[in-house]
Write a protein that holds these residues in place. Structure first.
Motif, mmCIF file in Angstrom:
data_model
loop_
_atom_site.group_PDB
_atom_site.id
_atom_site.type_symbol
_atom_site.label_atom_id
_atom_site.label_comp_id
_atom_site.label_asym_id
_atom_site.label_seq_id
_atom_site.Cartn_x
_atom_site.Cartn_y
_atom_site.Cartn_z
ATOM 1 N N LEU A 1 0.811 -1.114 -0.151
ATOM 2 C CA LEU A 1 -0.026 0.041 -0.103
ATOM 3 C C LEU A 1 0.882 1.290 -0.188
ATOM 4 O O LEU A 1 0.294 2.230 -0.571
ATOM 5 N N GLY A 2 1.967 1.178 0.502
ATOM 6 C CA GLY A 2 2.657 2.202 0.479
ATOM 7 C C GLY A 2 3.761 2.666 -0.527
ATOM 8 O O GLY A 2 3.765 3.811 -0.921
ATOM 9 N N PHE A 3 4.166 1.530 -1.432
ATOM 10 C CA PHE A 3 5.204 1.779 -2.410
ATOM 11 C C PHE A 3 5.022 1.031 -3.545
ATOM 12 O O PHE A 3 5.483 1.217 -4.570
ATOM 13 N N GLY A 4 3.856 -0.051 -3.644
ATOM 14 C CA GLY A 4 3.426 -0.698 -4.611
ATOM 15 C C GLY A 4 4.179 -1.956 -4.731
ATOM 16 O O GLY A 4 4.555 -2.619 -3.519
ATOM 17 N N TYR A 5 4.448 -2.764 -5.894
ATOM 18 C CA TYR A 5 5.045 -3.960 -6.146
ATOM 19 C C TYR A 5 6.520 -3.806 -6.083
ATOM 20 O O TYR A 5 7.069 -3.096 -6.793
ATOM 21 N N GLU A 6 7.250 -4.719 -5.207
ATOM 22 C CA GLU A 6 8.760 -4.602 -5.184
ATOM 23 C C GLU A 6 9.236 -5.087 -6.537
ATOM 24 O O GLU A 6 8.684 -6.087 -7.219
ATOM 25 N N VAL B 1 13.960 2.068 0.730
ATOM 26 C CA VAL B 1 13.227 1.998 -0.628
ATOM 27 C C VAL B 1 13.949 2.892 -1.499
ATOM 28 O O VAL B 1 14.316 4.126 -1.288
ATOM 29 N N THR B 2 14.185 2.594 -2.704
ATOM 30 C CA THR B 2 14.919 3.110 -3.811
ATOM 31 C C THR B 2 13.919 3.028 -5.221
ATOM 32 O O THR B 2 13.328 2.062 -5.468
ATOM 33 N N VAL B 3 14.374 3.864 -6.156
ATOM 34 C CA VAL B 3 13.508 3.868 -7.494
ATOM 35 C C VAL B 3 14.725 3.715 -8.460
ATOM 36 O O VAL B 3 14.398 3.735 -9.651
ATOM 37 N N GLU B 4 16.033 3.522 -7.909
ATOM 38 C CA GLU B 4 16.996 3.576 -9.192
ATOM 39 C C GLU B 4 16.701 2.351 -10.009
ATOM 40 O O GLU B 4 16.241 0.854 -9.537
ATOM 41 N N GLY B 5 16.678 2.478 -11.354
ATOM 42 C CA GLY B 5 16.522 1.253 -12.310
ATOM 43 C C GLY B 5 15.049 1.210 -12.464
ATOM 44 O O GLY B 5 14.614 0.194 -13.395
ATOM 45 N N ILE B 6 14.309 1.855 -11.790
ATOM 46 C CA ILE B 6 12.899 1.791 -12.230
ATOM 47 C C ILE B 6 12.415 2.683 -13.323
ATOM 48 O O ILE B 6 12.847 3.890 -13.167
ATOM 49 N N PRO B 7 11.771 2.495 -14.275
ATOM 50 C CA PRO B 7 11.377 3.353 -15.292
ATOM 51 C C PRO B 7 10.427 4.676 -14.651
ATOM 52 O O PRO B 7 9.618 4.351 -13.778
ATOM 53 N N ALA B 8 10.642 5.892 -14.949
ATOM 54 C CA ALA B 8 10.073 6.908 -14.461
ATOM 55 C C ALA B 8 8.770 6.877 -14.156
ATOM 56 O O ALA B 8 8.027 7.347 -13.218
ATOM 57 N N ASP B 9 7.837 6.246 -15.114
ATOM 58 C CA ASP B 9 6.476 6.150 -15.274
ATOM 59 C C ASP B 9 5.960 5.078 -14.240
ATOM 60 O O ASP B 9 4.775 5.180 -13.959
ATOM 61 N N THR C 1 6.513 7.038 -6.905
ATOM 62 C CA THR C 1 6.253 8.518 -6.678
ATOM 63 C C THR C 1 5.755 9.131 -7.819
ATOM 64 O O THR C 1 5.178 10.177 -8.067
ATOM 65 N N ALA C 2 5.573 8.417 -9.191
ATOM 66 C CA ALA C 2 5.022 8.831 -10.419
ATOM 67 C C ALA C 2 3.488 9.149 -10.442
ATOM 68 O O ALA C 2 2.816 8.305 -9.729
ATOM 69 N N LYS C 3 3.083 10.249 -11.023
ATOM 70 C CA LYS C 3 1.776 10.640 -11.085
ATOM 71 C C LYS C 3 0.991 9.387 -11.490
ATOM 72 O O LYS C 3 -0.328 9.076 -10.792
ATOM 73 N N ALA C 4 1.309 8.547 -12.302
ATOM 74 C CA ALA C 4 0.365 7.661 -13.099
ATOM 75 C C ALA C 4 0.302 6.435 -11.921
ATOM 76 O O ALA C 4 -0.807 5.720 -12.111
ATOM 77 N N GLN C 5 1.130 6.361 -10.952
ATOM 78 C CA GLN C 5 1.115 5.203 -9.980
ATOM 79 C C GLN C 5 0.162 5.544 -8.770
ATOM 80 O O GLN C 5 -0.254 4.728 -7.781
ATOM 81 N N GLN D 1 -3.056 5.399 -3.312
ATOM 82 C CA GLN D 1 -3.740 6.147 -2.579
ATOM 83 C C GLN D 1 -4.109 5.830 -1.261
ATOM 84 O O GLN D 1 -4.609 6.650 -0.347
ATOM 85 N N LEU D 2 -3.849 4.540 -0.785
ATOM 86 C CA LEU D 2 -4.090 4.281 0.714
ATOM 87 C C LEU D 2 -2.902 4.309 1.605
ATOM 88 O O LEU D 2 -3.218 3.730 2.802
#
Length: 234
Positions: free
Chosen positions: A83-88, A100-108, A112-116, A121-122
């Motif tokens: 719920l906090g960060f999505g799927y690892e 938690v890091t977003v290194e290597g994760i596509p921007a979208d 933290t991306a708007k699309a996600q 939201q919970l």
């Protein structure tokens, strides 16, 4: 010198203008000044709690056990991260320290991306300001001249200073003329602070008399009564 929220002055989104204007500048978090009685405080502290309610309709419908099961799942590691960060691996990764890091994760696809946002939201139901959350929200970054700026260093500096517990203030109801009261108080304190109005025995007495005309004494009495009844004062 200025008074500001640590995130508003030190995160990458807000530091840019300061960095452009003062590339060699660095914010520091000095301790609060000490008064004549040896007391000091960074700010006031209002402790609060998160209350989650279940409707009587849901209880009557036999959903209590399912709701309790959901809350327990949200409090454990699987629910917390999902719920906090999505799927690892899809929305975030964990570094060697478990942060938690977003290194290597596509921007979208980053959490933290708007699309996600619909998928996280919970997160307000699970976030409790753990080190993992704080490190994910307030990421160190490199400034214009190559200096590493760490927003959490300000958070930790501010947290290390003493605060004045003002939790009881949350139960004090504002007076009917709150707007006039706050305006008068704020304008005069500002004049004193900026030197637009000298501060001496007479000007201070005049200021207090003005507060009394707006009902300060009655407000103090009612506030004390409320604090006594609630157990914040003895």
């Amino acid at each position: 010198m200025m008074h500001e929220n640590f995130a508003a002055l030190s995160t990458v989104a807000n530091y840019k203008d300061f960095d452009n204007n003062f590339p060699n500048g660095l914010w520091t978090a000095p301790p609060p000044p000490t008064g004549p009685e040896g007391k000091s405080a960074e700010n006031v502290l209002l402790k609060n709690v998160r209350i989650q309610a279940v409707s009587q309709r849901a209880v009557k419908a036999g959903k209590s056990d399912a709701i309790v099961k959901l809350l327990e799942w949200m409090a454990n590691e699987e629910g917390y991260y999902l719920l906090g960060f999505g799927y690892e691996g899809e929305h975030f990764k964990k570094d060697a320290k478990g942060y938690v890091t977003v290194e290597g994760i596509p921007a979208d696809k980053q959490w933290t991306a708007k699309a996600q946002q619909p998928f996280t939201q919970l997160r307000n139901l699970v976030f409790i300001n753990t080190d993992v959350e704080l490190a994910a929200r307030y990421v160190p970054f490199t400034t214009k001249i190559g200096r590493v700026q760490d927003p959490l260093s300000y958070w930790n500096a501010f947290r290390s200073y003493p605060y004045t517990d003002s939790t009881g203030a949350a139960i004090i109801n504002p007076p009917a003329n709150a707007a006039d009261f706050v305006r008068y108080y704020s304008e005069n304190i500002m004049k004193f602070a900026l030197g637009q109005q000298p501060i001496d025995a007479k000007t201070w007495a005049d200021f207090v008399a003005g507060l009394d005309r707006l009902g300060a004494k009655q407000m103090e009495t009612s506030a004390r009564t409320a604090l006594l009844e609630a157990g914040f004062l003895n």
